[in-house]
Design a protein around this motif. Sequence first.
Motif, mmCIF file in Angstrom:
data_model
loop_
_atom_site.group_PDB
_atom_site.id
_atom_site.type_symbol
_atom_site.label_atom_id
_atom_site.label_comp_id
_atom_site.label_asym_id
_atom_site.label_seq_id
_atom_site.Cartn_x
_atom_site.Cartn_y
_atom_site.Cartn_z
ATOM 1 N N ALA A 41 0.707 -1.265 0.014
ATOM 2 C CA ALA A 41 -0.023 -0.195 -0.045
ATOM 3 C C ALA A 41 0.964 1.193 0.016
ATOM 4 N N THR A 42 0.340 2.354 -0.328
ATOM 5 C CA THR A 42 1.176 3.877 -0.375
ATOM 6 C C THR A 42 1.012 4.329 0.964
ATOM 7 N N ASP A 43 1.951 5.112 1.399
ATOM 8 C CA ASP A 43 2.011 5.919 2.719
ATOM 9 C C ASP A 43 0.840 6.627 2.900
ATOM 10 N N LYS A 44 0.447 7.302 1.664
ATOM 11 C CA LYS A 44 -0.373 8.108 1.591
ATOM 12 C C LYS A 44 -1.906 7.574 1.924
ATOM 13 N N GLY A 45 -2.302 6.272 1.275
ATOM 14 C CA GLY A 45 -3.484 5.640 1.713
ATOM 15 C C GLY A 45 -3.510 5.016 3.385
ATOM 16 N N VAL A 46 -2.331 4.804 3.666
ATOM 17 C CA VAL A 46 -2.151 4.226 5.104
ATOM 18 C C VAL A 46 -2.545 5.470 5.805
ATOM 19 N N ASN A 47 -2.052 6.674 5.438
ATOM 20 C CA ASN A 47 -2.147 7.828 6.393
ATOM 21 C C ASN A 47 -3.634 8.338 6.560
ATOM 22 N N LYS A 48 -4.198 7.909 5.479
ATOM 23 C CA LYS A 48 -5.939 8.337 5.431
ATOM 24 C C LYS A 48 -6.566 7.174 6.372
ATOM 25 N N ALA A 49 -6.190 6.060 6.649
ATOM 26 C CA ALA A 49 -6.854 5.229 7.381
ATOM 27 C C ALA A 49 -6.628 5.356 9.145
ATOM 28 N N THR A 50 -5.217 5.538 9.186
ATOM 29 C CA THR A 50 -4.704 5.413 10.487
ATOM 30 C C THR A 50 -4.898 6.723 11.627
ATOM 31 N N PRO A 51 -5.428 7.728 11.112
ATOM 32 C CA PRO A 51 -5.898 8.576 12.218
ATOM 33 C C PRO A 51 -7.191 8.015 13.169
ATOM 34 N N ALA A 52 -8.067 7.651 12.180
ATOM 35 C CA ALA A 52 -9.241 7.088 12.701
ATOM 36 C C ALA A 52 -9.071 5.901 13.834
ATOM 37 N N LEU A 53 -8.014 4.915 13.218
ATOM 38 C CA LEU A 53 -7.804 3.706 13.918
ATOM 39 C C LEU A 53 -7.126 3.996 15.163
ATOM 40 N N PHE A 54 -5.927 4.932 15.133
ATOM 41 C CA PHE A 54 -5.329 5.295 16.293
ATOM 42 C C PHE A 54 -6.199 5.985 17.305
ATOM 43 N N ALA A 55 -7.119 6.885 16.805
ATOM 44 C CA ALA A 55 -8.114 7.491 17.945
ATOM 45 C C ALA A 55 -8.734 6.751 18.738
ATOM 46 N N ALA A 56 -9.099 5.359 17.985
ATOM 47 C CA ALA A 56 -9.819 4.574 18.577
ATOM 48 C C ALA A 56 -9.080 3.357 19.465
ATOM 49 N N ALA A 57 -7.746 3.294 18.909
ATOM 50 C CA ALA A 57 -6.854 2.337 19.655
ATOM 51 C C ALA A 57 -5.322 2.560 19.410
ATOM 52 N N ASP A 58 -4.748 3.105 20.341
ATOM 53 C CA ASP A 58 -3.376 3.724 20.322
ATOM 54 C C ASP A 58 -2.468 2.822 21.148
ATOM 55 N N THR A 59 -2.761 1.679 21.588
ATOM 56 C CA THR A 59 -2.105 0.825 22.439
ATOM 57 C C THR A 59 -2.478 -0.546 22.159
ATOM 58 N N PRO A 60 -1.628 -1.455 22.308
ATOM 59 C CA PRO A 60 -1.936 -2.964 21.932
ATOM 60 C C PRO A 60 -3.324 -3.358 22.644
ATOM 61 N N GLN A 61 -3.463 -3.164 23.966
ATOM 62 C CA GLN A 61 -4.545 -3.636 24.749
ATOM 63 C C GLN A 61 -5.978 -3.035 23.924
ATOM 64 N N LYS A 62 -5.842 -1.849 23.738
ATOM 65 C CA LYS A 62 -7.075 -1.216 23.007
ATOM 66 C C LYS A 62 -7.163 -1.572 21.696
ATOM 67 N N MET A 63 -5.998 -2.023 20.848
ATOM 68 C CA MET A 63 -6.447 -2.468 19.809
ATOM 69 C C MET A 63 -7.128 -4.137 19.794
ATOM 70 N N VAL A 64 -6.708 -4.852 20.874
ATOM 71 C CA VAL A 64 -7.360 -6.035 21.058
ATOM 72 C C VAL A 64 -8.592 -5.898 21.569
ATOM 73 N N ASP A 65 -9.012 -4.951 22.251
ATOM 74 C CA ASP A 65 -10.274 -4.722 22.650
ATOM 75 C C ASP A 65 -11.399 -4.361 21.610
ATOM 76 N N LEU A 66 -10.669 -3.536 20.664
ATOM 77 C CA LEU A 66 -11.446 -2.900 19.564
ATOM 78 C C LEU A 66 -11.784 -4.104 18.493
ATOM 79 N N GLY A 67 -10.881 -5.213 18.548
ATOM 80 C CA GLY A 67 -11.556 -6.476 17.840
ATOM 81 C C GLY A 67 -11.124 -6.440 16.294
ATOM 82 N N GLU A 68 -10.834 -7.472 15.638
ATOM 83 C CA GLU A 68 -10.414 -7.482 14.337
ATOM 84 C C GLU A 68 -11.573 -7.000 13.461
ATOM 85 N N ALA A 69 -13.116 -7.135 13.760
ATOM 86 C CA ALA A 69 -14.055 -6.518 12.807
ATOM 87 C C ALA A 69 -13.861 -5.241 12.627
ATOM 88 N N LYS A 70 -13.725 -4.506 14.023
ATOM 89 C CA LYS A 70 -13.817 -2.958 13.910
ATOM 90 C C LYS A 70 -12.445 -2.448 13.102
#
Length: 93
Positions: A41-70
């Motif tokens: 993927a391009t960095d530009k494409g990744v940078n479009k998705a990661t702000p929302a992802l990291f707002a929801a989960a910026d630690t390993p535990q939060k990411m696991v709690d978020l779940g694969e589907a989300k």
Amino acid sequence: KKKDIEEVFRRFEAQGPEPEGELFHTSPYTLLVAVVLSAQATDKGVNKATPALFAAADTPQKMVDLGEAKVRQLIKTISLFNTKAKNVIALSA
């Protein structure tokens, strides 16, 4: 030759002693996740998705709690998002 290689790296260091990448991140963990997402993927494409992802989960535990589907839903604009979501959860666990 070793001497030539050392000279190349000396020049790189002189040009940019503290290089920065293009990927958006807020910590070493989020940088790791961004790097995983950047495969095929391009960095530009990744940078479009990661702000929302990291707002929801910026630690390993939060990411696991978020779940694969989300995670999948938040990164669906990135190529191979199904596999990447699974891998992000696995590395976070």
